[in-house]
Design a protein around this motif. Structure first.
Motif, PDB file in Angstrom:
ATOM      1  N   ASN A  26     -13.513  -7.178  14.757  1.00  0.00           N
ATOM      2  CA  ASN A  26     -13.456  -5.836  14.175  1.00  0.00           C
ATOM      3  C   ASN A  26     -13.476  -4.759  15.254  1.00  0.00           C
ATOM      4  OD1 ASN A  26     -13.405  -6.785  11.542  1.00  0.00           O
ATOM      5  ND2 ASN A  26     -15.613  -6.637  11.262  1.00  0.00           N
ATOM      6  N   LEU A  73     -10.716  -1.930  16.320  1.00  0.00           N
ATOM      7  CA  LEU A  73     -11.099  -0.519  16.442  1.00  0.00           C
ATOM      8  C   LEU A  73     -10.669   0.025  17.786  1.00  0.00           C
ATOM      9  CD1 LEU A  73     -12.614   1.965  15.369  1.00  0.00           C
ATOM     10  CD2 LEU A  73     -14.694   1.023  16.404  1.00  0.00           C
ATOM     11  N   ASP A 122     -22.089  -1.961  14.120  1.00  0.00           N
ATOM     12  CA  ASP A 122     -21.210  -1.922  12.949  1.00  0.00           C
ATOM     13  C   ASP A 122     -21.348  -0.596  12.204  1.00  0.00           C
ATOM     14  OD1 ASP A 122     -19.235  -3.541  11.526  1.00  0.00           O
ATOM     15  OD2 ASP A 122     -20.611  -3.352   9.815  1.00  0.00           O
ATOM     16  N   LEU A 123     -22.525   0.003  12.210  1.00  0.00           N
ATOM     17  CA  LEU A 123     -22.694   1.322  11.592  1.00  0.00           C
ATOM     18  C   LEU A 123     -21.781   2.346  12.266  1.00  0.00           C
ATOM     19  CD1 LEU A 123     -26.591   1.483  11.221  1.00  0.00           C
ATOM     20  CD2 LEU A 123     -24.925   1.167   9.394  1.00  0.00           C
ATOM     21  N   SER A 141     -17.624  -9.587  14.150  1.00  0.00           N
ATOM     22  CA  SER A 141     -17.896  -8.271  14.726  1.00  0.00           C
ATOM     23  C   SER A 141     -17.005  -8.005  15.931  1.00  0.00           C
ATOM     24  CB  SER A 141     -19.372  -8.170  15.134  1.00  0.00           C
ATOM     25  OG  SER A 141     -19.632  -6.927  15.745  1.00  0.00           O
ATOM     26  N   ARG A 181     -19.086   1.613  13.977  1.00  0.00           N
ATOM     27  CA  ARG A 181     -17.692   1.229  13.724  1.00  0.00           C
ATOM     28  C   ARG A 181     -17.202   1.784  12.394  1.00  0.00           C
ATOM     29  NH1 ARG A 181     -14.841  -2.400  10.795  1.00  0.00           N
ATOM     30  NH2 ARG A 181     -16.756  -3.199   9.840  1.00  0.00           N
ATOM     31  N   VAL A 182     -17.993   1.625  11.351  1.00  0.00           N
ATOM     32  CA  VAL A 182     -17.599   2.086  10.017  1.00  0.00           C
ATOM     33  C   VAL A 182     -17.401   3.600  10.010  1.00  0.00           C
ATOM     34  CG1 VAL A 182     -18.373   2.346   7.631  1.00  0.00           C
ATOM     35  CG2 VAL A 182     -18.660   0.154   8.803  1.00  0.00           C
ATOM     36  N   GLU A 183     -18.312   4.330  10.634  1.00  0.00           N
ATOM     37  CA  GLU A 183     -18.187   5.789  10.660  1.00  0.00           C
ATOM     38  C   GLU A 183     -16.981   6.218  11.484  1.00  0.00           C
ATOM     39  OE1 GLU A 183     -20.884   9.778  11.555  1.00  0.00           O
ATOM     40  OE2 GLU A 183     -21.824   7.787  11.496  1.00  0.00           O
ATOM     41  N   THR A 184     -16.723   5.503  12.572  1.00  0.00           N
ATOM     42  CA  THR A 184     -15.553   5.827  13.399  1.00  0.00           C
ATOM     43  C   THR A 184     -14.258   5.612  12.627  1.00  0.00           C
ATOM     44  OG1 THR A 184     -16.751   5.207  15.417  1.00  0.00           O
ATOM     45  CG2 THR A 184     -14.349   5.292  15.550  1.00  0.00           C
ATOM     46  N   LEU A 185     -14.193   4.549  11.860  1.00  0.00           N
ATOM     47  CA  LEU A 185     -13.001   4.283  11.051  1.00  0.00           C
ATOM     48  C   LEU A 185     -12.750   5.402  10.050  1.00  0.00           C
ATOM     49  CD1 LEU A 185     -13.270   0.446  10.316  1.00  0.00           C
ATOM     50  CD2 LEU A 185     -11.527   1.605  11.697  1.00  0.00           C
ATOM     51  N   LYS A 186     -13.809   5.913   9.456  1.00  0.00           N
ATOM     52  CA  LYS A 186     -13.657   7.021   8.501  1.00  0.00           C
ATOM     53  C   LYS A 186     -13.080   8.249   9.196  1.00  0.00           C
ATOM     54  CE  LYS A 186     -17.459   5.605   5.453  1.00  0.00           C
ATOM     55  NZ  LYS A 186     -18.809   5.947   4.938  1.00  0.00           N
TER      56      LYS A 186
END
Length: 202
Positions: free
Chosen positions: A188, A192, A32-33, A185, A35-40
């Motif tokens: 999500n 992604l 998930d870490l 997860s 995933r969040v950075e990739t979304l940004k």
């Protein structure tokens, strides 16, 4: 950047191979870490088609028939729990010793359950272990159902009602929340993947 994020995803998948529930949850958290950075990066249009493909390829390690090895972890915990309790807690003080150990490990026990367990000998504890094993079997079957959330809720209800014995109330993990977390997860990550595929395809 893409290689680092892909490596983080692979690390999360590797952590989940421990075949225990906590290992799967650690894997979920690590991925998930990434995933969040990739979304940004996607929102800032800072990923090339090649970079998107690199990250997407890493997701192949996670988005499988058993994401984060969750089913495998439940099956393994059942085997470990049954063999450990039966082998370790015997004799007249078996129940008392089991409660003592679980309390020292920080288990969130119930006073009435602990009181009953304290009075049990090794044979009685072993009988409860067999009932708890049946509870794990029911959860494993529910996990693979078409509507796992509803089936797991039914198993948890029967657990509370005592169908699987008092030991199951004390030791079985809250797998309904575990399933909810892993499904969330997976959803999500699937979203992604679609966004990455759009970038990858130009």
């Amino acid at each position: 950047v893409a290689e680092r994020l892909a490596a983080t995803i692979r690390l999360g998948e590797h952590a989940s191979r421990s075949s225990i529930v906590i290992g799967s949850l650690v894997g979920v958290a690590i991925v998930d870490l990434a995933r969040v950075e990739t979304l940004k990066l996607l929102e800032a249009n800072q990923l090339s088609a090649e970079q998107a493909g690199t990250i997407n390829k890493a997701l192949d390690r996670v988005l499988t028939d058993d994401p984060f090895h969750t089913l495998d972890s439940i099956e393994t915990e059942r085997v470990l729990m049954v063999s450990w309790i039966k082998g370790e807690f015997r004799g007249e003080s078996a129940g008392r010793e089991l409660v003592k150990l679980m309390q020292s490990a920080g288990a969130d026990g119930q006073d009435d359950v602990e009181w009953k367990l304290n009075r049990l000998n090794g044979e009685q504890v072993a009988e409860l272990v067999d009932r708890m094993s049946a509870g794990y079997d029911a959860l494993i079957e529910a996990w693979q159902a078409d509507d796992p959330a509803a089936e797991i809720a039914g198993v948890e209800r029967r657990l509370i009602e005592g169908e699987y014995g008092i030991l199951s109330k004390y030791l079985m993990p809250a797998l309904g929340n575990f399933k909810k977390r892993t499904v969330e997860s997976e959803q999500n990550l699937t979203r992604l993947r679609s966004e990455l595929a759009a970038v990858e395809g130009g």
